[in-house]
Design a protein around this motif. Structure first.
Motif, PDB file in Angstrom:
ATOM      1  N   ASP A 139     -10.220  -4.664  -6.051  1.00  0.00           N
ATOM      2  CA  ASP A 139      -8.907  -5.255  -5.808  1.00  0.00           C
ATOM      3  C   ASP A 139      -9.121  -6.029  -4.645  1.00  0.00           C
ATOM      4  O   ASP A 139      -9.124  -5.465  -3.560  1.00  0.00           O
ATOM      5  CB  ASP A 139      -7.945  -4.275  -5.588  1.00  0.00           C
ATOM      6  N   ALA A 140      -9.295  -7.438  -4.589  1.00  0.00           N
ATOM      7  CA  ALA A 140      -9.824  -8.207  -3.275  1.00  0.00           C
ATOM      8  C   ALA A 140      -8.728  -8.948  -2.627  1.00  0.00           C
ATOM      9  O   ALA A 140      -7.480  -9.205  -3.213  1.00  0.00           O
ATOM     10  CB  ALA A 140     -10.837  -8.980  -3.622  1.00  0.00           C
ATOM     11  N   ASP A 141      -8.838  -9.088  -1.365  1.00  0.00           N
ATOM     12  CA  ASP A 141      -8.154 -10.125  -0.714  1.00  0.00           C
ATOM     13  C   ASP A 141      -8.168 -11.339  -1.113  1.00  0.00           C
ATOM     14  O   ASP A 141      -9.180 -11.920  -1.855  1.00  0.00           O
ATOM     15  CB  ASP A 141      -8.462  -9.983   0.829  1.00  0.00           C
ATOM     16  N   ALA A 142      -7.375 -12.221  -1.053  1.00  0.00           N
ATOM     17  CA  ALA A 142      -7.396 -13.589  -1.549  1.00  0.00           C
ATOM     18  C   ALA A 142      -8.507 -14.266  -0.903  1.00  0.00           C
ATOM     19  O   ALA A 142      -9.222 -15.354  -1.410  1.00  0.00           O
ATOM     20  CB  ALA A 142      -6.042 -14.462  -1.195  1.00  0.00           C
ATOM     21  N   SER A 151     -10.744  -4.636   5.434  1.00  0.00           N
ATOM     22  CA  SER A 151      -9.519  -4.738   4.618  1.00  0.00           C
ATOM     23  C   SER A 151      -8.977  -3.338   4.574  1.00  0.00           C
ATOM     24  O   SER A 151      -7.629  -2.952   4.603  1.00  0.00           O
ATOM     25  CB  SER A 151      -9.680  -5.222   3.044  1.00  0.00           C
ATOM     26  N   ILE A 152      -9.989  -2.427   4.097  1.00  0.00           N
ATOM     27  CA  ILE A 152      -9.368  -0.948   4.099  1.00  0.00           C
ATOM     28  C   ILE A 152      -8.935  -0.558   5.740  1.00  0.00           C
ATOM     29  O   ILE A 152      -7.846   0.020   5.679  1.00  0.00           O
ATOM     30  CB  ILE A 152     -10.536  -0.036   3.610  1.00  0.00           C
ATOM     31  N   ALA A 153      -9.637  -1.042   6.521  1.00  0.00           N
ATOM     32  CA  ALA A 153      -9.157  -0.381   7.836  1.00  0.00           C
ATOM     33  C   ALA A 153      -7.763  -1.024   8.360  1.00  0.00           C
ATOM     34  O   ALA A 153      -7.043  -0.296   9.093  1.00  0.00           O
ATOM     35  CB  ALA A 153     -10.369  -0.995   9.039  1.00  0.00           C
ATOM     36  N   SER A 154      -7.282  -2.168   7.983  1.00  0.00           N
ATOM     37  CA  SER A 154      -6.196  -2.925   8.226  1.00  0.00           C
ATOM     38  C   SER A 154      -5.108  -2.421   7.048  1.00  0.00           C
ATOM     39  O   SER A 154      -3.898  -2.924   7.235  1.00  0.00           O
ATOM     40  CB  SER A 154      -6.382  -4.304   8.160  1.00  0.00           C
ATOM     41  N   ARG A 155      -5.436  -1.516   6.112  1.00  0.00           N
ATOM     42  CA  ARG A 155      -4.524  -1.218   5.023  1.00  0.00           C
ATOM     43  C   ARG A 155      -3.821  -2.173   4.362  1.00  0.00           C
ATOM     44  O   ARG A 155      -2.807  -2.047   4.033  1.00  0.00           O
ATOM     45  CB  ARG A 155      -3.356  -0.290   5.871  1.00  0.00           C
ATOM     46  N   ALA A 156      -4.745  -3.115   4.054  1.00  0.00           N
ATOM     47  CA  ALA A 156      -4.119  -4.303   3.031  1.00  0.00           C
ATOM     48  C   ALA A 156      -3.645  -3.705   1.821  1.00  0.00           C
ATOM     49  O   ALA A 156      -4.408  -2.723   1.381  1.00  0.00           O
ATOM     50  CB  ALA A 156      -5.277  -5.084   3.029  1.00  0.00           C
ATOM     51  N   LEU A 157      -2.992  -4.569   1.242  1.00  0.00           N
ATOM     52  CA  LEU A 157      -2.440  -3.764  -0.310  1.00  0.00           C
ATOM     53  C   LEU A 157      -2.862  -5.104  -1.165  1.00  0.00           C
ATOM     54  O   LEU A 157      -2.638  -6.236  -0.960  1.00  0.00           O
ATOM     55  CB  LEU A 157      -0.877  -3.619  -0.125  1.00  0.00           C
ATOM     56  N   GLY A 158      -3.086  -4.705  -2.366  1.00  0.00           N
ATOM     57  CA  GLY A 158      -3.309  -5.541  -3.780  1.00  0.00           C
ATOM     58  C   GLY A 158      -2.391  -5.575  -4.709  1.00  0.00           C
ATOM     59  O   GLY A 158      -1.406  -4.423  -4.588  1.00  0.00           O
ATOM     60  N   ARG A 165      -5.616   0.193  -0.756  1.00  0.00           N
ATOM     61  CA  ARG A 165      -7.120   0.328  -0.656  1.00  0.00           C
ATOM     62  C   ARG A 165      -7.449   1.781   0.137  1.00  0.00           C
ATOM     63  O   ARG A 165      -8.547   2.309   0.024  1.00  0.00           O
ATOM     64  CB  ARG A 165      -7.526  -0.804   0.364  1.00  0.00           C
ATOM     65  N   GLN A 166      -6.431   2.488   0.744  1.00  0.00           N
ATOM     66  CA  GLN A 166      -6.585   3.645   1.337  1.00  0.00           C
ATOM     67  C   GLN A 166      -6.913   4.650   0.347  1.00  0.00           C
ATOM     68  O   GLN A 166      -7.556   5.609   0.558  1.00  0.00           O
ATOM     69  CB  GLN A 166      -5.488   3.845   2.421  1.00  0.00           C
ATOM     70  N   ALA A 167      -6.093   4.603  -0.717  1.00  0.00           N
ATOM     71  CA  ALA A 167      -6.187   5.607  -1.542  1.00  0.00           C
ATOM     72  C   ALA A 167      -7.736   5.472  -2.436  1.00  0.00           C
ATOM     73  O   ALA A 167      -8.035   6.327  -3.010  1.00  0.00           O
ATOM     74  CB  ALA A 167      -4.922   5.336  -2.726  1.00  0.00           C
ATOM     75  N   ALA A 168      -8.067   4.222  -2.547  1.00  0.00           N
ATOM     76  CA  ALA A 168      -9.223   3.997  -3.122  1.00  0.00           C
ATOM     77  C   ALA A 168     -10.611   4.310  -2.433  1.00  0.00           C
ATOM     78  O   ALA A 168     -11.429   4.167  -2.815  1.00  0.00           O
ATOM     79  CB  ALA A 168      -9.383   2.590  -3.853  1.00  0.00           C
ATOM     80  N   LEU A 169     -10.365   4.524  -1.093  1.00  0.00           N
ATOM     81  CA  LEU A 169     -11.287   4.878  -0.053  1.00  0.00           C
ATOM     82  C   LEU A 169     -11.997   6.179  -0.264  1.00  0.00           C
ATOM     83  O   LEU A 169     -11.197   7.388  -0.260  1.00  0.00           O
ATOM     84  CB  LEU A 169     -10.994   4.716   1.467  1.00  0.00           C
ATOM     85  N   CYS A 170     -13.302   6.300  -0.197  1.00  0.00           N
ATOM     86  CA  CYS A 170     -13.886   7.828  -0.269  1.00  0.00           C
ATOM     87  C   CYS A 170     -15.162   7.888   0.388  1.00  0.00           C
ATOM     88  O   CYS A 170     -16.157   7.694   0.086  1.00  0.00           O
ATOM     89  CB  CYS A 170     -14.199   8.019  -1.914  1.00  0.00           C
ATOM     90  N   GLY A 171     -14.878   8.375   1.818  1.00  0.00           N
ATOM     91  CA  GLY A 171     -15.906   8.398   2.628  1.00  0.00           C
ATOM     92  C   GLY A 171     -16.185   7.435   3.659  1.00  0.00           C
ATOM     93  O   GLY A 171     -16.136   6.413   3.296  1.00  0.00           O
ATOM     94  N   MET A 387       6.640  -7.411  -2.286  1.00  0.00           N
ATOM     95  CA  MET A 387       5.648  -6.664  -3.145  1.00  0.00           C
ATOM     96  C   MET A 387       6.581  -5.366  -3.429  1.00  0.00           C
ATOM     97  O   MET A 387       7.009  -4.634  -2.768  1.00  0.00           O
ATOM     98  CB  MET A 387       4.472  -6.222  -2.600  1.00  0.00           C
ATOM     99  N   LEU A 388       6.412  -5.005  -4.912  1.00  0.00           N
ATOM    100  CA  LEU A 388       7.391  -4.034  -5.120  1.00  0.00           C
ATOM    101  C   LEU A 388       6.294  -3.055  -5.753  1.00  0.00           C
ATOM    102  O   LEU A 388       5.591  -3.073  -6.509  1.00  0.00           O
ATOM    103  CB  LEU A 388       8.265  -4.398  -6.366  1.00  0.00           C
ATOM    104  N   ALA A 389       6.699  -1.655  -5.319  1.00  0.00           N
ATOM    105  CA  ALA A 389       5.740  -0.270  -5.852  1.00  0.00           C
ATOM    106  C   ALA A 389       6.934   0.481  -6.167  1.00  0.00           C
ATOM    107  O   ALA A 389       8.141   0.253  -5.962  1.00  0.00           O
ATOM    108  CB  ALA A 389       5.086   0.220  -4.642  1.00  0.00           C
ATOM    109  N   PRO A 390       6.399   1.693  -6.971  1.00  0.00           N
ATOM    110  CA  PRO A 390       7.583   2.551  -7.454  1.00  0.00           C
ATOM    111  C   PRO A 390       8.593   2.922  -6.524  1.00  0.00           C
ATOM    112  O   PRO A 390       9.747   3.013  -6.893  1.00  0.00           O
ATOM    113  CB  PRO A 390       6.809   3.679  -7.927  1.00  0.00           C
ATOM    114  N   ARG A 391       8.146   3.147  -5.431  1.00  0.00           N
ATOM    115  CA  ARG A 391       9.120   3.905  -4.435  1.00  0.00           C
ATOM    116  C   ARG A 391       9.385   2.936  -3.325  1.00  0.00           C
ATOM    117  O   ARG A 391       9.968   3.409  -1.927  1.00  0.00           O
ATOM    118  CB  ARG A 391       8.606   5.374  -4.098  1.00  0.00           C
ATOM    119  N   LEU A 392       8.590   2.016  -3.037  1.00  0.00           N
ATOM    120  CA  LEU A 392       8.517   1.165  -1.942  1.00  0.00           C
ATOM    121  C   LEU A 392       8.621  -0.450  -1.920  1.00  0.00           C
ATOM    122  O   LEU A 392       8.164  -0.839  -3.032  1.00  0.00           O
ATOM    123  CB  LEU A 392       7.174   1.420  -1.276  1.00  0.00           C
ATOM    124  N   LEU A 393       9.342  -1.118  -1.080  1.00  0.00           N
ATOM    125  CA  LEU A 393       9.413  -2.491  -1.208  1.00  0.00           C
ATOM    126  C   LEU A 393       8.676  -2.839   0.180  1.00  0.00           C
ATOM    127  O   LEU A 393       8.998  -2.411   1.283  1.00  0.00           O
ATOM    128  CB  LEU A 393      10.944  -2.926  -1.030  1.00  0.00           C
TER     129      LEU A 393
END
Length: 479
Positions: A139-142, A151-158, A165-171, A387-393
């Motif tokens: 899931d990449a930036d443009a 991108s992870i450090a800046s909490r970018a969203l795809g 990206r934070q949820a996909a981070l592991c370590g 950008m629309l997510a289930p609970r967030l705009l």
């Protein structure tokens, strides 16, 4: 501010003892670093040296040396500047560019993860997946030249189901200001096979300290990748006006909550689509018939799942979900696959003035956000996308890059951000030109106190940096 304790030649010579003379130099006058070095940085605080370490071990030696030489440590994963960090607010700086740390340490097909050094770009990781013919999606930036770690450090969203990206981070591996090497999660155990597989460790979870917090420099990350879906159904729908945007949000939110639509949905304005075309297609402009707004989304999964989920989606859209047409649709469809669209190595594509606003996922809030932004920024032709997510705009606001040195645009954006915070909305991220002012307003006293304490513990050389960053007054002995 006191004069720098060393002349430039001596500073560079000391840094060269760690990385070699060919990897130390002065910043080019037009260096951009994604807006990190814009007009908002006073000339006397502009970094006096650019240094490129080749390893975390070299950075461990550099970090305390920079502090001992009386300078603040700035950092960027590469020249794009995404996820970059400013140094001490009242000291001359040294900018560490991690572009030489660009090793793809591991890509595991069965575990669907990658371990990357901080300088690895989305384009480089995509090329690795393609070369090995691995059925894994990013899931990449443009901008494919962006650093994955940045991108992870800046909490970018795809837009894909792995767009958080934070949820996909592991370590995370990070170097602290005193040169200490820290590994979060299972990475704390030497040789642990579980580091990129399980996020947590025995004790407090620390990963969040290294996103938008200036507590250390990230040198390595683990990232979960998305297994390629059996079927992928992208769709688009023209929306005639803002009222139509609000109505779609109300109809589509339930489908995200129940899992029918697993990715995020994008509602892009004509100006947002036009900017994407210019960035990705070398100056092409959209046609005169482009709609004011366009909805973009996709379904991912097994064929039977998509057939099932397409029915309620068709009811919400008022038509069978179908692909769009034209160049902008081709670009958005690639984004929905998690692909990058272009490569701008110097990060000059970054909006000079930009911010992201968080709100409840309702049509009424979409209308309210739009009204407050245009009340302040109408004269600057902002580019907007929801950008629309289930609970967030999330509302993305970008002022065109021609305003890079426009103080009026910056002042208007700050006024808009103040209006939004006063109305109860949250700021998710900002361009560097706005960050310090927004943080001072957006960070309550309790969080400032915690930030000060953590910064003091992690950075013994710069105990006042957090206060300078947040604009808090000196308050010795006060909570």
């Amino acid at each position: 501010m006191k004069a720098p304790p060393l002349d430039t030649a001596e500073l560079h010579a000391r840094l060269a003892t760690v990385v070699g003379g060919e990897h130390v130099g002065a910043l080019d006058a037009d260096a951009w670093y994604g807006g990190l070095l814009g007009a908002h940085v006073a000339e006397e605080l502009r970094p006096r040296a650019l240094v490129r370490p080749a390893s975390a071990e070299q950075l461990q030696r550099l970090a305390p040396m920079v502090a001992e030489l009386g300078h603040g440590l700035w950092s960027s994963a590469n020249a794009c500047g995404n996820g970059a960090q400013r140094g001490h607010p009242r000291k001359p700086g040294v900018l560490v560019d991690l572009a030489r740390m660009n090793r793809i340490v591991e890509v595991d097909r069965r575990g669907a993860y990658a371990v990357l050094e901080a300088g690895v770009s989305f384009a480089a990781l995509a090329a690795e997946l393609q070369a090995r013919d691995l059925p894994l999606w990013l899931d990449a930036d443009a901008n494919g030249a962006h650093s994955v770690a940045g991108s992870i450090a800046s909490r970018a969203l795809g837009l894909t189901p792995y767009g958080d990206r934070q949820a996909a981070l592991c370590g995370i591996e990070a170097v602290l200001a005193n040169g200490t090497l820290l590994r979060t999660g299972m990475g704390a155990l030497p040789g642990s096979a579980c580091w990129p597989r399980y996020k947590y460790n025995f004790g407090p979870a620390l990963d969040g300290l290294f996103s938008r917090a200036h507590f250390g420099i990230v040198t390595r990350v683990g990232l979960w990748l998305m297994p390629a879906p059996r079927k992928y159904l992208p769709f688009a729908r023209a929306v005639p006006d803002l009222a139509g945007v609000a109505a779609l949000i109300e109809r589509l939110r339930p489908l995200q909550l129940d899992g029918s639509v697993s990715g995020r949905l994008l509602l892009a304005s004509r100006a947002s689509d036009a900017a994407l075309l210019v960035q990705a297609s070398g100056g092409e402009e959209p046609g005169a018939g482009a709609p004011p707004w366009t909805l973009y989304g996709a379904l991912y999964g097994l064929p039977a799942q998509l057939e099932h989920h397409a029915q309620p989606l068709a009811a919400a859209l008022g038509s069978v979900p179908s692909a769009g047409a034209g160049t902008v649709w081709a670009l958005r469809a690639r984004q929905l696959r998690g692909e990058s669209l272009y490569a701008e190595a110097q990060g000059r594509d970054a909006g000079a003035v930009s911010f992201r606003v968080l709100a409840p996922a309702t049509g009424a809030d979409a209308l309210a956000l739009h009204h407050r932004v245009f009340a302040r920024l109408a004269d600057f032709a902002p580019r907007l996308a929801f950008m629309l997510a289930p609970r967030l705009l999330v509302l993305e606001v970008d002022v065109p890059g021609t305003a890079s040195a426009n103080a009026d645009a910056t002042a208007a954006a700050l006024a808009a951000s103040k209006d939004l915070v006063t109305a109860g909305y949250g700021l998710h991220s900002t361009s560097p030109a706005l960050e310090a002012s927004v943080a001072a307003r957006h960070t309550p006293s309790g969080l400032r106190h915690l930030h000060d304490g953590l910064h003091t513990a992690l950075d013994p050389f710069a105990t006042l940096a957090a206060r300078g960053k947040f604009g808090a007054a000196k308050r010795r002995g006060k909570a």
